[in-house]
Design an enzyme around this catalytic site. Structure first.
Site, short mmCIF file in Angstrom:
data_model
loop_
_atom_site.label_atom_id
_atom_site.label_comp_id
_atom_site.label_asym_id
_atom_site.label_seq_id
_atom_site.Cartn_x
_atom_site.Cartn_y
_atom_site.Cartn_z
NE ARG A 108 55.29 121.07 21.35
CZ ARG A 108 54.94 121.76 20.28
NH1 ARG A 108 54.90 121.19 19.07
NH2 ARG A 108 54.67 123.07 20.37
CG ASP A 109 57.99 123.85 18.62
OD1 ASP A 109 57.72 123.11 17.65
OD2 ASP A 109 57.99 125.08 18.55
CG HIS A 161 56.67 130.09 19.38
ND1 HIS A 161 56.58 129.07 20.29
CD2 HIS A 161 57.15 129.53 18.24
CE1 HIS A 161 56.98 127.94 19.72
NE2 HIS A 161 57.34 128.20 18.47
CG HIS A 166 60.32 128.88 14.32
ND1 HIS A 166 60.59 127.56 14.09
CD2 HIS A 166 59.27 128.91 15.18
CE1 HIS A 166 59.73 126.81 14.78
NE2 HIS A 166 58.92 127.61 15.45
CB CYS A 217 57.52 123.81 11.23
SG CYS A 217 55.75 123.50 10.98
CG ASN A 229 60.98 127.30 18.55
OD1 ASN A 229 60.02 127.98 18.23
ND2 ASN A 229 60.93 125.99 18.66
#
Length: 303
Positions: A13-14, A208, A210, A241, A250
Site C-alpha cells: 500500500r504505502d 514508521h 522513511h 509521499c 519507508n
C-alpha cells in the site's frame, strides 16, 4: 526465548501508492503471496481511497479478494487504509479485519494531504472508527510528520502527542508515528518517544520511518531502546509521499529484519525469502531494490 518484534509490511500500500507506472492486481497479489511465504504476518494490502487521488490503489477490492486466506488461521492479518465511511464500507465488503485512518501532526501537511485541518480530519475519522468498531474491526491510527514537516519544518513532540491521544480516545488500538520526510535522527526520535511514552504505553506505538536521509534504521534502533516493539517497513524500500517532494521510501523491510535478527530479536520472517520478494517487485518496476541488505547479498553472490 528471543523477544518478538512485530513488523507491519506496508509495501503493497504505502510503498506502491507513489509509483508512476501502472501496477496490475496480479502483480500486487503475487507480491503479497511472496511476503506471506516469507513469514510476514501483518500486511497493509490496500487503500480504499478515490482512484482520482491515488490511482495506484485502484483495484484494492480485487486485491483483497485474491490474497491468500488460508494463512489467516496461522496469524496472517491484512489491513487497509480507509479515509472515510465510503472507504470503510468497501473495506468491510472486501473482508478487511483491520482498517487504518491517517492524521498529521502538522496543520500545513494536513491541509495539503487531505484538504482539511487536523481537528476537522480527526472529527471525520470519528465516524469511521465508530462504524469499524461496531462491525468488530480494529482500527489503527497513523500520525504523519512526527519528526518534521516539508512545509513547517520542526514539529513539537507535544503536538504529536496531542494527535496520538485523540486517536487513542476514538478507539485506535495502535498508533503509528510516521517520519514522513525522513529527516529524523536518533536523538530527535528519543525526544519524541519520551514525550509520547509519558501518556501512552510502548505497546500501543509503532515506528514508521522513511529513509530519505539514511537515518531510518538508526531510528528503529533508538526506538527499540525506548521500548517500542512494532515497526512499519516496506519491502525493497518502496515508497515515498505524493505530498512531500523528495521524500524517499519507508525503511526497507530487509534492513529492519537484518538489524533485528542481529540484535537477538525474533520476527518470524525468513530474510532470504523476504529479499526474494523485494527482488520480485523491484524487477516488476524495472529497478534495483533500495534495501542495503539486498544490495549487499547480491554483491556477495556476484563476487
Amino acid at each position: 526465548m528471543a523477544e518478538r518484534v512485530k513488523i507491519v509490511e506496508v509495501g503493497p500500500r504505502d510503498g506502491l501508492q507513489n509509483e508512476k507506472q501502472p501496477i496490475d492486481v496480479a502483480t500486487k497479489v503475487a507480491l503479497i503471496e511472496r511476503l506471506v511465504a516469507a513469514g510476514v504476518t501483518h500486511i497493509e494490502a490496500a487503500s480504499f481511497v478515490s482512484p482520482k487521488w491515488v490511482p495506484q490503489m485502484a483495484g484494492s477490492a480485487q486485491v483483497m479478494a485474491a490474497v491468500p486466506r488460508a494463512h489467516q488461521a496461522k496469524g496472517v492479518h491484512y489491513s487497509a487504509l480507509t479515509p472515510n465511511l465510503q472507504g470503510l464500507e468497501a473495506a468491510l465488503a472486501a473482508g478487511c479485519e483491520e482498517v487504518a485512518v491517517f492524521g498529521a501532526a502538522s496543520e500545513s501537511f494536513s491541509r495539503k494531504n487531505i484538504n482539511c485541518s487536523i481537528a476537522e480530519s480527526l472529527e471525520r475519522f470519528r465516524s469511521v472508527t465508530e462504524a469499524a468498531q461496531a462491525a468488530g474491526v480494529r482500527v489503527r491510527g497513523y500520525v504523519s510528520c512526527v519528526l518534521g514537516c516539508p512545509y513547517e519544518g520542526a514539529v513539537a513532540p507535544a503536538q504529536v502527542l496531542r494527535v496520538a491521544l485523540q486517536l487513542r480516545e476514538m478507539g485506535c488500538h495502535e498508533i503509528s508515528l510516521g517520519d514522513t520526510i525522513g529527516r529524523g535522527t536518533p536523538d530527535a526520535t528519543r525526544r519524541l518517544l519520551e514525550a509520547c511514552l509519558r501518556e501512552l504505553p510502548a505497546t500501543m506505538l509503532a515506528g514508521h520511518y522513511h529513509d530519505t536521509w539514511g537515518m531510518a534504521v538508526a531510528n528503529v534502533a533508538a526506538s527499540l531502546e525506548m521500548g517500542l516493539r512494532t515497526f512499519d517497513s516496506s519491502v525493497a524500500g518502496l515508497g515515498g509521499c505524493p505530498y512531500a517532494a523528495g521524500a524517499s521510501g519507508n525503511v526497507a523491510s530487509e534492513d529492519v529484519v537484518y538489524l533485528l535478527q542481529n540484535m537477538g530479536y525474533e520476527t518470524g520472517i525468513d530474510l532470504d525469502a523476504l529479499v526474494d520478494a523485494g527482488l520480485f517487485i523491484s524487477q516488476a518496476l524495472g529497478r534495483a531494490p533500495q534495501s542495503r541488505v539486498s544490495q549487499a547479498l547480491r554483491s556477495a553472490c556476484v563476487s
